[in-house]
Design a protein around this motif. Structure first.
Motif, mmCIF file in Angstrom:
data_model
loop_
_atom_site.group_PDB
_atom_site.id
_atom_site.type_symbol
_atom_site.label_atom_id
_atom_site.label_comp_id
_atom_site.label_asym_id
_atom_site.label_seq_id
_atom_site.Cartn_x
_atom_site.Cartn_y
_atom_site.Cartn_z
ATOM 1 N N ARG A 104 -11.635 3.431 -15.839
ATOM 2 C CA ARG A 104 -10.141 3.803 -15.535
ATOM 3 C C ARG A 104 -9.828 4.406 -14.065
ATOM 4 O O ARG A 104 -8.660 3.854 -13.531
ATOM 5 C CB ARG A 104 -9.641 4.860 -16.605
ATOM 6 C CG ARG A 104 -8.226 5.217 -16.493
ATOM 7 C CD ARG A 104 -7.993 6.342 -17.273
ATOM 8 N NE ARG A 104 -8.763 7.588 -16.425
ATOM 9 C CZ ARG A 104 -8.907 8.912 -17.270
ATOM 10 N NH1 ARG A 104 -8.217 9.019 -18.273
ATOM 11 N NH2 ARG A 104 -9.397 9.812 -16.309
ATOM 12 N N ASP A 105 -10.513 5.396 -13.729
ATOM 13 C CA ASP A 105 -10.414 6.110 -12.527
ATOM 14 C C ASP A 105 -10.545 4.818 -11.417
ATOM 15 O O ASP A 105 -9.727 4.942 -10.232
ATOM 16 C CB ASP A 105 -11.318 6.945 -12.206
ATOM 17 C CG ASP A 105 -10.902 8.129 -13.030
ATOM 18 O OD1 ASP A 105 -10.109 8.250 -13.791
ATOM 19 O OD2 ASP A 105 -11.945 9.061 -13.318
ATOM 20 N N THR A 106 -11.242 3.892 -11.485
ATOM 21 C CA THR A 106 -11.648 2.836 -10.483
ATOM 22 C C THR A 106 -10.356 1.918 -10.366
ATOM 23 O O THR A 106 -9.956 1.730 -9.329
ATOM 24 C CB THR A 106 -12.865 2.140 -10.620
ATOM 25 O OG1 THR A 106 -14.000 2.986 -10.681
ATOM 26 C CG2 THR A 106 -12.923 1.125 -9.518
ATOM 27 N N LEU A 107 -9.942 1.686 -11.620
ATOM 28 C CA LEU A 107 -8.782 0.690 -11.570
ATOM 29 C C LEU A 107 -7.535 1.610 -10.981
ATOM 30 O O LEU A 107 -6.604 0.799 -10.230
ATOM 31 C CB LEU A 107 -8.501 0.272 -12.792
ATOM 32 C CG LEU A 107 -9.638 -0.419 -13.716
ATOM 33 C CD1 LEU A 107 -9.350 -0.933 -15.134
ATOM 34 C CD2 LEU A 107 -9.488 -2.153 -12.796
ATOM 35 N N ALA A 108 -7.312 2.897 -11.212
ATOM 36 C CA ALA A 108 -6.437 3.452 -10.729
ATOM 37 C C ALA A 108 -6.236 3.448 -9.254
ATOM 38 O O ALA A 108 -5.241 3.459 -8.305
ATOM 39 C CB ALA A 108 -6.190 4.701 -11.356
ATOM 40 N N LEU A 109 -7.438 3.761 -8.762
ATOM 41 C CA LEU A 109 -7.711 3.806 -7.254
ATOM 42 C C LEU A 109 -7.355 2.638 -6.466
ATOM 43 O O LEU A 109 -6.474 2.608 -5.569
ATOM 44 C CB LEU A 109 -9.064 4.079 -6.955
ATOM 45 C CG LEU A 109 -9.397 4.031 -5.368
ATOM 46 C CD1 LEU A 109 -8.638 5.584 -4.721
ATOM 47 C CD2 LEU A 109 -10.945 4.448 -5.425
ATOM 48 N N HIS A 110 -7.857 1.381 -7.112
ATOM 49 C CA HIS A 110 -7.413 0.109 -6.587
ATOM 50 C C HIS A 110 -6.164 -0.229 -6.669
ATOM 51 O O HIS A 110 -5.409 -0.800 -5.501
ATOM 52 C CB HIS A 110 -8.219 -1.172 -7.220
ATOM 53 C CG HIS A 110 -9.762 -1.039 -6.864
ATOM 54 N ND1 HIS A 110 -10.042 -1.700 -5.745
ATOM 55 C CD2 HIS A 110 -10.736 -0.898 -7.623
ATOM 56 C CE1 HIS A 110 -11.331 -1.736 -5.657
ATOM 57 N NE2 HIS A 110 -11.645 -1.096 -6.579
ATOM 58 N N ASP A 130 -3.807 2.150 -6.246
ATOM 59 C CA ASP A 130 -3.009 2.792 -5.177
ATOM 60 C C ASP A 130 -3.011 2.303 -3.914
ATOM 61 O O ASP A 130 -2.263 2.145 -3.084
ATOM 62 C CB ASP A 130 -3.651 4.114 -5.392
ATOM 63 C CG ASP A 130 -3.136 5.035 -6.489
ATOM 64 O OD1 ASP A 130 -2.329 4.675 -6.931
ATOM 65 O OD2 ASP A 130 -3.851 6.228 -6.827
ATOM 66 N N LYS A 131 -4.280 1.624 -3.729
ATOM 67 C CA LYS A 131 -4.531 1.001 -2.458
ATOM 68 C C LYS A 131 -3.570 -0.086 -2.177
ATOM 69 O O LYS A 131 -3.291 -0.393 -1.102
ATOM 70 C CB LYS A 131 -6.027 0.666 -2.250
ATOM 71 C CG LYS A 131 -6.780 1.801 -1.973
ATOM 72 C CD LYS A 131 -8.215 1.183 -1.837
ATOM 73 C CE LYS A 131 -9.325 2.508 -1.627
ATOM 74 N NZ LYS A 131 -10.466 2.108 -1.558
ATOM 75 N N GLN A 132 -3.299 -0.974 -3.125
ATOM 76 C CA GLN A 132 -2.541 -2.058 -3.033
ATOM 77 C C GLN A 132 -0.993 -1.622 -2.752
ATOM 78 O O GLN A 132 -0.519 -2.284 -2.116
ATOM 79 C CB GLN A 132 -2.669 -2.964 -4.510
ATOM 80 C CG GLN A 132 -2.181 -4.350 -4.410
ATOM 81 C CD GLN A 132 -1.992 -5.134 -5.551
ATOM 82 O OE1 GLN A 132 -2.630 -4.695 -6.514
ATOM 83 N NE2 GLN A 132 -1.801 -6.254 -5.471
ATOM 84 N N ALA A 133 -0.592 -0.515 -3.444
ATOM 85 C CA ALA A 133 0.598 -0.320 -3.356
ATOM 86 C C ALA A 133 1.090 0.276 -1.980
ATOM 87 O O ALA A 133 2.282 0.116 -1.574
ATOM 88 C CB ALA A 133 0.895 1.163 -4.227
ATOM 89 N N LEU A 134 -0.028 0.640 -1.184
ATOM 90 C CA LEU A 134 0.343 1.146 0.290
ATOM 91 C C LEU A 134 0.686 -0.009 1.246
ATOM 92 O O LEU A 134 1.144 0.070 2.326
ATOM 93 C CB LEU A 134 -0.686 1.876 0.766
ATOM 94 C CG LEU A 134 -1.106 3.222 -0.088
ATOM 95 C CD1 LEU A 134 -2.391 3.974 0.487
ATOM 96 C CD2 LEU A 134 0.069 4.108 0.407
ATOM 97 N N ASP A 135 0.341 -1.306 0.819
ATOM 98 C CA ASP A 135 0.529 -2.530 1.624
ATOM 99 C C ASP A 135 1.843 -3.036 1.643
ATOM 100 O O ASP A 135 2.293 -4.041 2.688
ATOM 101 C CB ASP A 135 -0.446 -3.705 1.264
ATOM 102 C CG ASP A 135 -1.846 -3.219 1.589
ATOM 103 O OD1 ASP A 135 -1.994 -2.219 2.379
ATOM 104 O OD2 ASP A 135 -2.849 -3.604 0.815
ATOM 105 N N PHE A 136 2.829 -2.490 0.892
ATOM 106 C CA PHE A 136 4.322 -2.923 0.887
ATOM 107 C C PHE A 136 5.311 -2.093 1.763
ATOM 108 O O PHE A 136 4.793 -0.730 1.982
ATOM 109 C CB PHE A 136 4.815 -3.118 -0.552
ATOM 110 C CG PHE A 136 3.950 -4.033 -1.258
ATOM 111 C CD1 PHE A 136 4.580 -5.418 -1.272
ATOM 112 C CD2 PHE A 136 2.989 -3.830 -2.131
ATOM 113 C CE1 PHE A 136 3.894 -6.437 -2.124
ATOM 114 C CE2 PHE A 136 2.552 -4.574 -2.907
ATOM 115 C CZ PHE A 136 2.873 -6.171 -2.732
ATOM 116 N N GLY A 137 6.070 -2.593 2.513
ATOM 117 C CA GLY A 137 7.015 -1.816 3.193
ATOM 118 C C GLY A 137 8.457 -2.042 2.720
ATOM 119 O O GLY A 137 8.785 -2.972 2.103
#
Length: 483
Positions: free
Chosen positions: A275-281, A283-290
Motif C-alpha cells: 500500500r505504501d509503495t503504491l501511495a508513493l508512486h 505522489d510522484k506522478q502527481a508532481l509532473d502536472f502543472g
C-alpha cells in the motif's frame, strides 16, 4: 399205671462225677466267653471313643483351614476391589477433563471459521490464497482432528468405566458370598457336643446338585481377581494415554495458533508495504502536472486519495479480525472243687460275671449314647453348610471330612449295638447258667440233707465201732451179769 409209679433211673458214680464236671465246665465256658466279651467291649468302647475324638478334632482342623482359606481370598478380593474403586474414581475425573477439553476446543474452532469467513470478504486481487489462509485451514483441520480424537478417547473412557463397574459388581458379589460362607463355617466350627442347637437331619450325607468342586471354586475367585487386575491395568494405561493426548493436543493447537498469528503479522506487513509503495508512486506522478492540469490533477488526486483512504479504511477493518487468547485446561481381603463246693464255686463265679456283664452293658449303652453328641454335631454342620450361597456351596476338604465322620460314627454305633446285642445274649446265657447251677446246688443240698440229717443219725444204732460199749449187743446183758 405201674409204669407211671416206676422209680426214676439211678446213675453210676462215674456218671454223677461227669455230670458235675460238665456243669462246672459249661459254667466256666459261659463265664470265659462273657469275660472275653467284656474285655472286647471295653477295648471297642475305648477305640471308638478315641476314634470319635480324633475324627471330630480332624474336622475342626479342616474347618479352621477352610476358614483361613476363605478369609485369604476375601482379603485378596477386598484389596482388588479397593484398587478398582480408586481407578474408577480417577477415570471419572479424567472423563470430566476430556469433556471440558472437548468443550474448550469449540471456541477456537468458531474463531478460526470466523476468520476464514471474514477473509472471504477481501476484494479484487487481494482475495488471494495466501499463507494466512493456508495456516487457518490447517488450524481448522487440527482442531477438528483433536476434537475427533478427544471424542473417541472419551468413548473409550466411558467404556472402561463400564467394564470397571462390571468387575466391581463381580468382586462385591463374590465378597458377599464369602462373608456368608465365613459366617456359616464360623458357626459350624463353634459347635461342640454340648451345644444346644445340634440335631439329627434327614439325608444329610448328600451332594447338592448345584455344588461345585474345590478347583472350580478357586478358579471362580481367581478369575474375578484377574479380571479386576486387567481392568485396573487398562485404566492406568488409559489414564496415561489421556494425559498424553491432552498435553499433545494442547501443544499442537498452541503451536499452530502461533504459526497463524505469525502468518497474520507477516501478511499485514506485506500488504501495508504494498500500500505504501503504491501511495508513493502516486505522489510522484502527481508532481509532473502543472497549471490547471496540475490543479485538476491535484483535485482529482485528492478525490482519488480520499476514495483510496476510504477503501483502505474498509480494507483495514476487514483485515483486522478480533484475535482472542484460548484457555487450555490440564487437569490433569478258677479251680473247681468236688460236688457241692464245685457247683457253689461255679455259681459264685457266674454271679460275679453276671454283675460284670451288666456293668458292661451299661458301659456299651452309655458309649452308644455318647456317640449322639458327635453325630448331631456332624449332622448339624453338614445341614448348615448346605446354606452357603452360589459358588461357595463347594465340595471342599471339610465337606468330605464331615461326610466321612458321619459314616465313621454310623459304623461305630452299629458295632457298639452289635456288641451290646452279644452282651445281652451272654447275660441271658449267664442267667440261664445261674439258674442251672442253683438247681444243681439245691439237688446237692437235698442229697446232703438226706445223707447228713436223715441217714447219719440213724446209723448210730448199727453195731458199735472199736472203743464203743458192746454190752448192748450180748443179748442185752452185760458179761458181768451172766451167772
Amino acid at each position: 399205671m405201674a409204669k407211671l409209679l416206676q422209680q426214676p433211673p439211678k446213675f453210676l458214680r462215674a456218671e454223677w462225677q461227669i455230670a458235675n464236671k460238665n456243669q462246672y465246665h459249661r459254667a466256666e465256658a459261659q463265664r470265659s466267653r462273657s469275660e472275653r466279651l467284656v474285655a472286647e467291649s471295653q477295648r471297642l468302647v475305648d477305640e471308638i471313643e478315641k476314634t470319635t475324638r480324633k475324627s471330630q478334632s480332624d474336622v475342626n482342623k479342616k474347618l479352621e483351614q477352610r476358614l483361613e482359606e476363605v478369609r485369604f481370598w476375601k482379603k485378596e478380593l477386598d484389596g482388588k476391589l479397593e484398587q478398582l474403586v480408586y481407578a474408577t474414581e480417577d477415570l471419572l475425573l479424567y472423563q470430566t477433563r476430556l469433556e471440558k477439553a472437548l468443550e474448550s476446543f469449540k471456541e477456537p474452532l468458531r474463531i478460526t471459521e470466523k476468520c476464514l469467513e471474514y477473509r472471504e470478504k477481501r476484494v479484487g486481487i487481494d482475495l488471494v490464497h495466501d499463507e494466512v489462509e493456508q495456516e487457518l485451514i490447517k488450524e481448522e483441520e487440527i482442531i477438528r482432528g483433536v476434537m475427533t480424537l478427544l471424542t473417541r478417547t472419551l468413548e473409550e473412557t466411558r467404556e472402561q468405566i463400564r467394564l470397571n463397574r462390571s468387575a466391581k459388581y463381580n468382586l462385591e458379589k463374590d465378597l458377599r458370598d464369602k462373608f456368608t460362607a465365613i459366617t456359616i463355617d464360623d458357626i459350624c466350627f463353634s459347635l461342640n457336643n454340648n451345644s444346644p442347637n445340634i440335631k439329627y437331619s434327614e439325608n444329610v450325607v448328600r451332594v447338592e446338585p448345584n455344588s461345585v468342586s474345590l478347583e472350580d471354586w478357586q478358579d471362580f475367585s481367581n478369575t474375578n481377581v484377574e479380571k479386576a487386575d486387567k481392568q485396573r491395568n487398562n485404566s492406568l494405561t488409559l489414564k496415561a494415554l489421556v494425559d498424553r493426548i491432552l498435553s499433545q493436543t494442547a501443544n499442537d493447537l498452541r503451536r499452530q495458533c502461533d504459526v497463524v498469528d505469525t502468518a497474520f503479522k507477516n501478511g499485514l506487513k506485506e500488504t501495508k508495504d504494498a500500500r505504501d509503495t503504491l501511495a508513493l508512486h502516486l505522489d510522484k506522478q502527481a508532481l509532473d502536472f502543472g497549471g490547471l492540469e496540475r490543479v485538476l490533477a491535484l483535485l482529482w488526486a485528492s478525490f482519488v486519495t480520499d476514495c483510496c483512504k476510504e477503501q483502505a479504511f474498509s480494507l483495514l477493518q476487514a483485515l483486522d479480525p478480533p484475535l482472542r487468547s484460548m484457555e487450555r485446561h490440564c487437569m490433569l481381603s478258677d479251680i473247681p472243687y468236688d460236688s457241692e463246693a464245685l457247683c457253689v464255686h461255679a455259681h459264685a463265679c457266674v454271679m460275679e460275671e453276671i454283675a460284670s456283664q451288666e456293668k458292661n452293658i451299661v458301659v456299651l449303652e452309655k458309649a452308644i449314647l455318647d456317640q449322639e453328641g458327635p453325630a448331631k454335631v456332624a449332622h448339624t454342620r453338614l445341614e448348615t453348610r448346605t446354606h452357603r450361597p452360589n459358588v461357595e456351596l463347594c465340595r471342599d476338604v471339610a465337606q468330605y471330612r464331615l461326610i466321612k465322620e458321619v459314616g465313621e460314627i454310623t459304623h461305630n454305633v452299629a458295632r457298639l449295638k452289635e456288641t451290646l446285642a452279644q452282651a445281652q445274649a451272654e447275660l441271658k446265657g449267664l442267667n440261664r447258667r445261674q439258674l442251672a447251677l442253683q438247681e444243681e446246688i439245691q439237688i446237692k443240698e437235698n442229697t446232703i440233707y438226706i445223707d447228713e440229717v436223715l441217714c447219719m443219725p440213724m446209723r448210730k444204732s448199727i453195731p458199735p465201732r472199736d472203743g464203743d460199749d458192746h454190752g448192748e449187743w450180748a443179748g442185752g446183758l452185760h458179761p458181768e451179769a451172766v451167772c
